[in-house]
Scaffold this motif. Structure first.
Motif, PDB file in Angstrom:
ATOM      1  N   LYS A  61     -27.523  27.118 -39.134  1.00  0.00           N
ATOM      2  CA  LYS A  61     -26.331  26.751 -39.465  1.00  0.00           C
ATOM      3  C   LYS A  61     -26.130  25.121 -39.055  1.00  0.00           C
ATOM      4  N   ILE A  62     -27.265  24.659 -38.896  1.00  0.00           N
ATOM      5  CA  ILE A  62     -27.153  23.441 -38.345  1.00  0.00           C
ATOM      6  C   ILE A  62     -27.004  22.108 -39.746  1.00  0.00           C
ATOM      7  N   LYS A  63     -26.101  21.448 -39.622  1.00  0.00           N
ATOM      8  CA  LYS A  63     -25.850  20.483 -40.729  1.00  0.00           C
ATOM      9  C   LYS A  63     -26.600  19.172 -40.621  1.00  0.00           C
ATOM     10  N   CYS A  64     -27.290  18.532 -41.886  1.00  0.00           N
ATOM     11  CA  CYS A  64     -27.813  17.462 -41.801  1.00  0.00           C
ATOM     12  C   CYS A  64     -27.712  16.631 -43.163  1.00  0.00           C
ATOM     13  N   ASN A  65     -28.194  15.384 -43.078  1.00  0.00           N
ATOM     14  CA  ASN A  65     -28.017  14.589 -44.236  1.00  0.00           C
ATOM     15  C   ASN A  65     -29.602  14.321 -44.922  1.00  0.00           C
ATOM     16  N   ILE A  66     -30.396  14.484 -44.318  1.00  0.00           N
ATOM     17  CA  ILE A  66     -31.695  14.417 -44.677  1.00  0.00           C
ATOM     18  C   ILE A  66     -32.923  15.035 -43.990  1.00  0.00           C
ATOM     19  N   LEU A  67     -33.899  15.450 -44.746  1.00  0.00           N
ATOM     20  CA  LEU A  67     -35.152  15.954 -44.327  1.00  0.00           C
ATOM     21  C   LEU A  67     -36.216  15.073 -44.052  1.00  0.00           C
ATOM     22  N   TYR A  68     -36.850  15.093 -42.708  1.00  0.00           N
ATOM     23  CA  TYR A  68     -37.903  14.147 -42.408  1.00  0.00           C
ATOM     24  C   TYR A  68     -39.204  14.802 -41.968  1.00  0.00           C
ATOM     25  N   GLY A  69     -40.306  14.602 -42.889  1.00  0.00           N
ATOM     26  CA  GLY A  69     -41.372  15.398 -42.758  1.00  0.00           C
ATOM     27  C   GLY A  69     -42.497  14.589 -41.913  1.00  0.00           C
ATOM     28  N   LEU A  70     -43.003  15.116 -40.856  1.00  0.00           N
ATOM     29  CA  LEU A  70     -43.941  14.323 -40.176  1.00  0.00           C
ATOM     30  C   LEU A  70     -45.514  14.628 -40.825  1.00  0.00           C
ATOM     31  N   ALA A  71     -46.059  13.142 -41.134  1.00  0.00           N
ATOM     32  CA  ALA A  71     -47.539  13.138 -41.516  1.00  0.00           C
ATOM     33  C   ALA A  71     -48.477  13.696 -40.735  1.00  0.00           C
ATOM     34  N   TYR A  72     -49.479  14.297 -41.134  1.00  0.00           N
ATOM     35  CA  TYR A  72     -49.462  14.932 -42.520  1.00  0.00           C
ATOM     36  C   TYR A  72     -49.084  16.037 -42.947  1.00  0.00           C
ATOM     37  N   LYS A  73     -49.148  16.986 -42.050  1.00  0.00           N
ATOM     38  CA  LYS A  73     -48.882  18.383 -42.807  1.00  0.00           C
ATOM     39  C   LYS A  73     -47.466  18.608 -43.100  1.00  0.00           C
ATOM     40  N   GLY A  74     -46.709  17.746 -42.437  1.00  0.00           N
ATOM     41  CA  GLY A  74     -45.064  18.008 -42.560  1.00  0.00           C
ATOM     42  C   GLY A  74     -44.803  17.448 -43.987  1.00  0.00           C
ATOM     43  N   ILE A  75     -45.772  16.870 -44.724  1.00  0.00           N
ATOM     44  CA  ILE A  75     -45.311  16.088 -46.115  1.00  0.00           C
ATOM     45  C   ILE A  75     -45.320  17.040 -47.220  1.00  0.00           C
ATOM     46  N   TYR A  89     -30.171  27.942 -52.452  1.00  0.00           N
ATOM     47  CA  TYR A  89     -28.730  27.721 -51.805  1.00  0.00           C
ATOM     48  C   TYR A  89     -28.017  26.590 -52.118  1.00  0.00           C
ATOM     49  N   ASN A  90     -28.396  25.967 -53.481  1.00  0.00           N
ATOM     50  CA  ASN A  90     -27.567  24.954 -54.026  1.00  0.00           C
ATOM     51  C   ASN A  90     -27.130  23.773 -53.020  1.00  0.00           C
ATOM     52  N   ILE A  91     -28.204  23.490 -52.277  1.00  0.00           N
ATOM     53  CA  ILE A  91     -27.939  22.284 -51.540  1.00  0.00           C
ATOM     54  C   ILE A  91     -29.075  21.212 -51.771  1.00  0.00           C
ATOM     55  N   ASN A  92     -28.462  19.974 -52.199  1.00  0.00           N
ATOM     56  CA  ASN A  92     -29.575  19.074 -52.708  1.00  0.00           C
ATOM     57  C   ASN A  92     -29.550  17.893 -51.615  1.00  0.00           C
ATOM     58  N   LEU A  93     -30.671  18.257 -50.453  1.00  0.00           N
ATOM     59  CA  LEU A  93     -30.758  17.381 -49.579  1.00  0.00           C
ATOM     60  C   LEU A  93     -31.905  16.473 -49.935  1.00  0.00           C
ATOM     61  N   PRO A  94     -31.918  15.095 -49.713  1.00  0.00           N
ATOM     62  CA  PRO A  94     -32.877  14.019 -49.778  1.00  0.00           C
ATOM     63  C   PRO A  94     -34.042  14.242 -48.788  1.00  0.00           C
ATOM     64  N   PHE A  95     -35.339  13.708 -48.943  1.00  0.00           N
ATOM     65  CA  PHE A  95     -36.111  13.861 -47.806  1.00  0.00           C
ATOM     66  C   PHE A  95     -36.875  12.629 -47.728  1.00  0.00           C
ATOM     67  N   CYS A  96     -37.706  12.542 -46.916  1.00  0.00           N
ATOM     68  CA  CYS A  96     -38.620  11.359 -46.733  1.00  0.00           C
ATOM     69  C   CYS A  96     -39.851  11.689 -45.580  1.00  0.00           C
ATOM     70  N   PHE A  97     -40.824  10.958 -45.587  1.00  0.00           N
ATOM     71  CA  PHE A  97     -42.079  11.269 -44.652  1.00  0.00           C
ATOM     72  C   PHE A  97     -42.439   9.948 -44.134  1.00  0.00           C
ATOM     73  N   ASN A  98     -42.968   9.828 -43.021  1.00  0.00           N
ATOM     74  CA  ASN A  98     -43.655   8.848 -42.602  1.00  0.00           C
ATOM     75  C   ASN A  98     -45.296   8.566 -42.941  1.00  0.00           C
ATOM     76  N   ARG A  99     -45.441   7.329 -42.895  1.00  0.00           N
ATOM     77  CA  ARG A  99     -46.937   6.540 -43.082  1.00  0.00           C
ATOM     78  C   ARG A  99     -47.500   6.960 -41.564  1.00  0.00           C
TER      79      ARG A  99
END
Length: 218
Positions: A61-75, A89-99
């Protein structure tokens, strides 16, 4: 243990992501078990894995605006999690990951995907002493107005960190965020205790926990 935790352990054993033996960890510890999420390496596997992460986010039940994956396995995990949140769940969250290294041409920078903003959930595979997560925090903290809502991993090994208490508690205290896991070491012990043919591995896990595990009261 609720059924979806058992299902995840069974899934991890079937794919040989969760293995028993003698393993040297990044922390320098010698472990009787190892979790290698890189072996979730087919479309079907990563699709199913994303469903488990999405379920954990919804249940928290934690709210957030974006998902952030940790390189490399989190990508691949963050990509699949974002898809599953939208699909189920009809939740359209943007995501990013690091280099791992700064890109010095083209768009440049250290991130791929959506820009970091507001409340974020960090996604990784395992937490032992929290080295990878702490490293990521240094980059994130350079961004103003970023709030880390939570960190979600597949497996919390429930081990002592660099201090005298758990790595999870260290991170939660230092960064003011919640650490959530699909399963933890206690879940794994509970699962193995129901399998008569797993007693040898279970005994090794008990011995390992006596040396590196957290106090159950934490």
């Amino acid at each position: 243990m609720i059924n979806w935790k058992k299902e995840f352990i069974k899934f991890s054993l079937e794919k040989k992501v969760l293995q028993f033996g003698n393993f040297n960890l990044k922390s320098g510890r010698k472990s009787p078990y190892f979790f290698n999420s890189g072996l979730f390496c087919t479309g079907k596997d990563i699709f199913k894995l994303g469903k488990f992460y999405a379920h954990a986010i919804i249940e928290s039940k934690i709210k957030c605006n974006i998902l952030y994956g940790l390189a490399y396995k989190g990508i691949p995990i963050v990509t699949s999690t974002s898809f599953s949140l939208n699909q189920y769940y009809n939740i359209n969250l943007p995501f990013c990951f690091n280099r791992k290294k700064i890109k010095k041409y083209g768009e440049g920078g250290t991130l791929i995907g959506h820009e970091l903003k507001k409340n974020i959930i960090i996604i990784d595979d395992v937490i032992t002493v929290g080295t990878a997560i702490k490293s990521a925090m240094k980059h994130i903290q350079q961004k103003s107005k970023i709030v880390i809502s939570a960190i979600i991993v597949a497996l919390d090994r429930q081990e002592i960190g660099n201090k005298t208490y758990s790595a999870v508690k260290e991170i939660e205290d230092e960064y003011g965020c919640k650490v959530i896991s699909i399963i933890n070491m206690q879940d794994l012990i509970n699962y193995l205790s129901e399998k008569k043919d797993m007693k040898y591995n279970l005994d090794k896990l008990y011995n390992y926990r006596l040396r590196y595990g957290i106090n159950k009261t934490e």
